[in-house]
Motif scaffolding. Structure first.
Motif, short mmCIF file in Angstrom:
data_model
loop_
_atom_site.label_atom_id
_atom_site.label_comp_id
_atom_site.label_asym_id
_atom_site.label_seq_id
_atom_site.Cartn_x
_atom_site.Cartn_y
_atom_site.Cartn_z
N GLY A 148 0.81 -1.22 0.00
CA GLY A 148 0.00 0.00 0.00
C GLY A 148 0.84 1.26 0.00
N THR A 149 1.88 1.26 0.81
CA THR A 149 2.77 2.43 0.88
C THR A 149 3.58 2.58 -0.41
OG1 THR A 149 2.93 2.13 3.27
CG2 THR A 149 4.59 3.53 2.24
N ARG A 150 4.13 1.48 -0.89
CA ARG A 150 4.91 1.52 -2.13
C ARG A 150 4.05 2.05 -3.27
NH1 ARG A 150 5.07 -0.46 -6.88
NH2 ARG A 150 3.21 -1.67 -6.45
N ARG A 151 2.84 1.54 -3.37
CA ARG A 151 1.96 1.93 -4.46
C ARG A 151 1.59 3.41 -4.36
NH1 ARG A 151 -3.00 -1.86 -6.25
NH2 ARG A 151 -1.24 -3.29 -6.24
N ALA A 152 1.27 3.87 -3.16
CA ALA A 152 0.90 5.28 -2.96
C ALA A 152 2.06 6.21 -3.32
CB ALA A 152 0.47 5.51 -1.52
N ILE A 153 3.27 5.83 -2.94
CA ILE A 153 4.44 6.66 -3.23
C ILE A 153 4.73 6.68 -4.73
CG2 ILE A 153 6.94 6.89 -2.91
CD1 ILE A 153 6.46 5.93 0.00
N VAL A 154 4.69 5.52 -5.37
CA VAL A 154 4.96 5.44 -6.81
C VAL A 154 3.94 6.28 -7.57
CG1 VAL A 154 4.89 3.89 -8.80
CG2 VAL A 154 6.22 3.26 -6.80
N GLU A 155 2.67 6.18 -7.19
CA GLU A 155 1.63 6.96 -7.87
C GLU A 155 1.81 8.46 -7.64
OE1 GLU A 155 -2.07 5.21 -6.61
OE2 GLU A 155 -1.69 3.39 -7.79
N THR A 156 2.27 8.83 -6.46
CA THR A 156 2.50 10.24 -6.14
C THR A 156 3.70 10.77 -6.92
OG1 THR A 156 1.60 9.94 -3.93
CG2 THR A 156 3.00 11.86 -4.27
N LEU A 157 4.73 9.96 -7.08
CA LEU A 157 5.95 10.41 -7.75
C LEU A 157 5.84 10.40 -9.27
CD1 LEU A 157 8.66 8.64 -5.55
CD2 LEU A 157 7.98 11.03 -5.48
N ASP A 158 4.87 9.69 -9.83
CA ASP A 158 4.73 9.65 -11.29
C ASP A 158 4.16 10.94 -11.84
OD1 ASP A 158 5.89 7.29 -11.88
OD2 ASP A 158 4.04 6.14 -12.03
#
Length: 158
Positions: A148-158
């Motif tokens: 969940g954290t990895r996905r949220a960060i990746v989506e935020t950084l894209d």
């Protein structure tokens, strides 16, 4: 696809947040799993002791044992998070079960293989079922929060 730097940052951050979530889960669920505490050091403290002895020849002092165990816990979580994020980047299906499959794998490799192999705790056949379940569920929490954290960060950084 996110850059390698973003992937690693998301994985490390995810591993740290997941390690905290695992600690919090364990603190509120220990009694439900019959984990009333032990006079024995946790495996993370034993791992810190092994590392310090390998480097300096001395054990971790009593004053620093808890902090050393926490350092091992969070450093392991960060490293696992980085590895997980790299795996998901290369093979997206690695996030099976929203990270829960990874959590089960981590529980198996750490609790059932590495910890007994290094002498930091009992093997799976010597571990009571409720302790085994506690470790397994704790690591599933780790995997879910990591994804969940990895996905949220990746989506935020894209």
């Amino acid at each position: 696809m996110p850059s390698l730097t973003k992937t690693l940052a998301a994985g490390i951050a995810g591993g740290l947040v997941a390690s905290l979530a695992m600690n919090l889960f364990q603190s509120v669920s220990a009694s439900a799993f019959g984990q009333t505490g032990s006079n024995d050091d946790p495996s993370t403290v034993k791992a810190a002791d092994s590392a310090k002895k390998a480097v300096t020849g001395d054990a971790v002092t009593q004053k620093h044992r808890a902090a050393a165990g926490e350092l091992v816990h969070y450093a392991t979580g960060a490293a696992l998070g980085a590895g997980y994020a790299l795996a998901v980047r290369q093979w997206p299906e690695s996030n099976a079960g929203f990270g829960s499959a990874f959590g089960i794998g981590v529980a198996t490799m750490l609790d059932d293989v590495a910890v007994p192999a290094f002498g930091w705790g009992p093997g799976p056949t010597e571990t009571p079922p409720e302790t085994h379940a506690y470790g397994l569920v704790s690591h599933v929490v780790f995997g879910l929060v990591l994804e969940g954290t990895r996905r949220a960060i990746v989506e935020t950084l894209d």
